[in-house]
Scaffold this motif. Sequence first.
Motif, mmCIF file in Angstrom:
data_model
loop_
_atom_site.group_PDB
_atom_site.id
_atom_site.type_symbol
_atom_site.label_atom_id
_atom_site.label_comp_id
_atom_site.label_asym_id
_atom_site.label_seq_id
_atom_site.Cartn_x
_atom_site.Cartn_y
_atom_site.Cartn_z
ATOM 1 N N THR A 59 0.930 -1.168 -0.006
ATOM 2 C CA THR A 59 -0.062 -0.023 0.078
ATOM 3 C C THR A 59 1.068 1.288 -0.174
ATOM 4 O OG1 THR A 59 -1.410 -1.280 1.423
ATOM 5 C CG2 THR A 59 -1.826 1.029 1.163
ATOM 6 N N ILE B 275 3.835 -6.604 3.510
ATOM 7 C CA ILE B 275 5.078 -6.230 3.964
ATOM 8 C C ILE B 275 5.044 -5.017 5.055
ATOM 9 C CG2 ILE B 275 6.093 -6.793 1.921
ATOM 10 C CD1 ILE B 275 6.253 -4.028 0.800
ATOM 11 N N THR C 110 3.545 -1.929 5.587
ATOM 12 C CA THR C 110 3.476 -0.359 5.408
ATOM 13 C C THR C 110 2.517 0.385 6.194
ATOM 14 O OG1 THR C 110 3.570 -1.082 2.725
ATOM 15 C CG2 THR C 110 3.418 1.140 3.375
ATOM 16 N N ASP D 199 -0.522 -12.286 8.435
ATOM 17 C CA ASP D 199 -0.646 -12.358 7.128
ATOM 18 C C ASP D 199 -0.588 -13.930 7.140
ATOM 19 O OD1 ASP D 199 -0.132 -10.548 4.656
ATOM 20 O OD2 ASP D 199 0.181 -12.647 4.299
HETATM 21 C C1 SAM Z 1 -2.817 -6.062 -0.551
HETATM 22 S S1 SAM Z 1 -2.099 -6.865 0.485
HETATM 23 C C2 SAM Z 1 -1.572 -5.995 1.943
HETATM 24 C C3 SAM Z 1 -0.410 -4.906 1.626
HETATM 25 C C4 SAM Z 1 -0.046 -4.091 2.971
HETATM 26 N N1 SAM Z 1 -0.923 -3.294 3.402
HETATM 27 C C5 SAM Z 1 1.407 -3.895 2.515
HETATM 28 O O1 SAM Z 1 1.527 -2.677 2.575
HETATM 29 O O2 SAM Z 1 2.139 -4.517 2.364
HETATM 30 C C6 SAM Z 1 -2.933 -8.189 1.060
HETATM 31 C C7 SAM Z 1 -2.035 -9.150 2.003
HETATM 32 O O3 SAM Z 1 -3.166 -10.088 2.330
HETATM 33 C C8 SAM Z 1 -2.680 -11.556 2.616
HETATM 34 N N2 SAM Z 1 -3.547 -12.484 2.965
HETATM 35 C C9 SAM Z 1 -4.566 -12.778 1.819
HETATM 36 N N3 SAM Z 1 -5.404 -13.656 2.306
HETATM 37 C C10 SAM Z 1 -5.257 -13.592 3.752
HETATM 38 C C11 SAM Z 1 -5.946 -14.273 4.815
HETATM 39 N N4 SAM Z 1 -7.193 -14.919 4.783
HETATM 40 N N5 SAM Z 1 -5.585 -13.896 6.032
HETATM 41 C C12 SAM Z 1 -4.507 -13.219 6.236
HETATM 42 N N6 SAM Z 1 -3.737 -12.630 5.133
HETATM 43 C C13 SAM Z 1 -4.175 -12.881 4.178
HETATM 44 C C14 SAM Z 1 -1.416 -11.498 1.383
HETATM 45 O O4 SAM Z 1 -0.705 -12.582 1.776
HETATM 46 C C15 SAM Z 1 -1.010 -10.263 1.345
HETATM 47 O O5 SAM Z 1 0.208 -9.970 1.803
#
Ligand code: SAM
Length: 409
Positions: free
Chosen positions: A188, A215, A217, A233
């Motif tokens: 994000t 990661i 953010t 995560d």
């Molecule tokens: C859009 S990204 C988040 C980005 C984060 N805000 C960043 O800046 O890095 C969504 C994240 O949700 C995780 N994810 C997907 N399904 C999930 C679940 N059921 N429970 C927890 N994490 C999950 C993915 O591995 C991914 O890292």
Amino acid sequence: MSKMFFYFFILGRNPRLSIIEILRYLTTKEIKSQIINLIGSALVIETETTLNIRNCADVLAGTIKIGRIWVMSQEQDIDNLLQTASFYLEDGNTLKYSVECYGNLNKLKHYQRLFKQIFKDMRQKAIKKNIPPHALSNALQTPLFIDVVIIEDESGNIYVGRTVGAHDISLNKKKYEKRPYIDKKIGTSIRLSRILVNFCGLKPEQSLLDPFCGIGTILQEALLLGFDAIGIDLEKMRISQCEKNLEWVKKTFTAKGNYELFKGNATNLSSFLDKNSIDGIVTEPELGPFLRDLPTIKEALKIKRKLQSLYERFFVAVDKILKDNGKIVIVLPQFETKTGEIIDIAIEEIIGNTRLRIYDMKREKLFFKETQADKINRQLQTALEIPLEYSEKWHRLHRLIYLLEKREL
Ligand SMILES: C[S@@+](CC[C@H](N)C(=O)[O-])C[C@H]1O[C@@H](n2cnc3c(N)ncnc32)[C@H](O)[C@@H]1O
């Protein structure tokens, strides 16, 4: 009547986000304030106590710059008032200054000439200087630089002030690019993450959970603002990358908050967290597969069904671990199809079985001055509607930002 203080806020590229960020900041700090005017990207606010402008500018990522208003008047008086005001330096040093107009841009030349004349009459050596936005925060550190801001509305009300604080954009770049892990596909943006954390309105030392932390953010911005951060995560690799990023943030910026990370599923939060223990949640969850082209209706509906099922289970899990009155700030996808239909997640439906409700910003009546012109009121009412749209030029997906609250029983 008690003394009032007047400030201008120059809003960033998504003014609705910026306005809500400012209002949430003021409510959280319990600063009684009213909106006086909104002219293009300039917001004028009256407060009952003084604002720490520098702190405000450091915290608010959606605002470009903030200053105190010196003079407020009608068009015909303003030049005279400016000529008699004594807000300049008089210590013989050469001053650098810039003059910026908002609202009525045609007047820029006029005010530039006026200030040149004022400095000449005062025998104040002064050089006009254009400071690019990324250098403004630094330039403001020296008292020998003045950034004059003139805001004029359609009815000829003029507000003149001097910028005191600017959000340090170059710092955002550093925070983004120098982290051990960057992943443009999932990360994000720093600016959006900071705005979302501010929407949540946490008090010092409260904790923030990002259950789809990637990661990290959002978590890094929470730490930098002094909150404790909890991340979850599904992917082991993300948790390890997130940990390295947060360690780096803590070391590089001496962030005060502590963090805790878990590998796990956001639909099963009670296995990591106690009931009613979390103060606030800020998250950009799984938004569906990466889209190279606009989807067909059939494809979009299929993605929507899958995501809705995930979000529904997630909200049920949140309902258990969030404190009463706790807030959730969440980014949800909105799909535009090949044939132009807009497909939304049915949020009201999926939170229907929980105590979560969409937060009504308009409840915060204290922000509206009763005597305010209808037009500004209407403009503001629309600005405060939840959800807020957020999309950048390079996004295939539109994003909607929701602010939810857990009702008390
Ligand atoms: C859009 S990204 C988040 C980005 C984060 N805000 C960043 O800046 O890095 C969504 C994240 O949700 C995780 N994810 C997907 N399904 C999930 C679940 N059921 N429970 C927890 N994490 C999950 C993915 O591995 C991914 O890292």
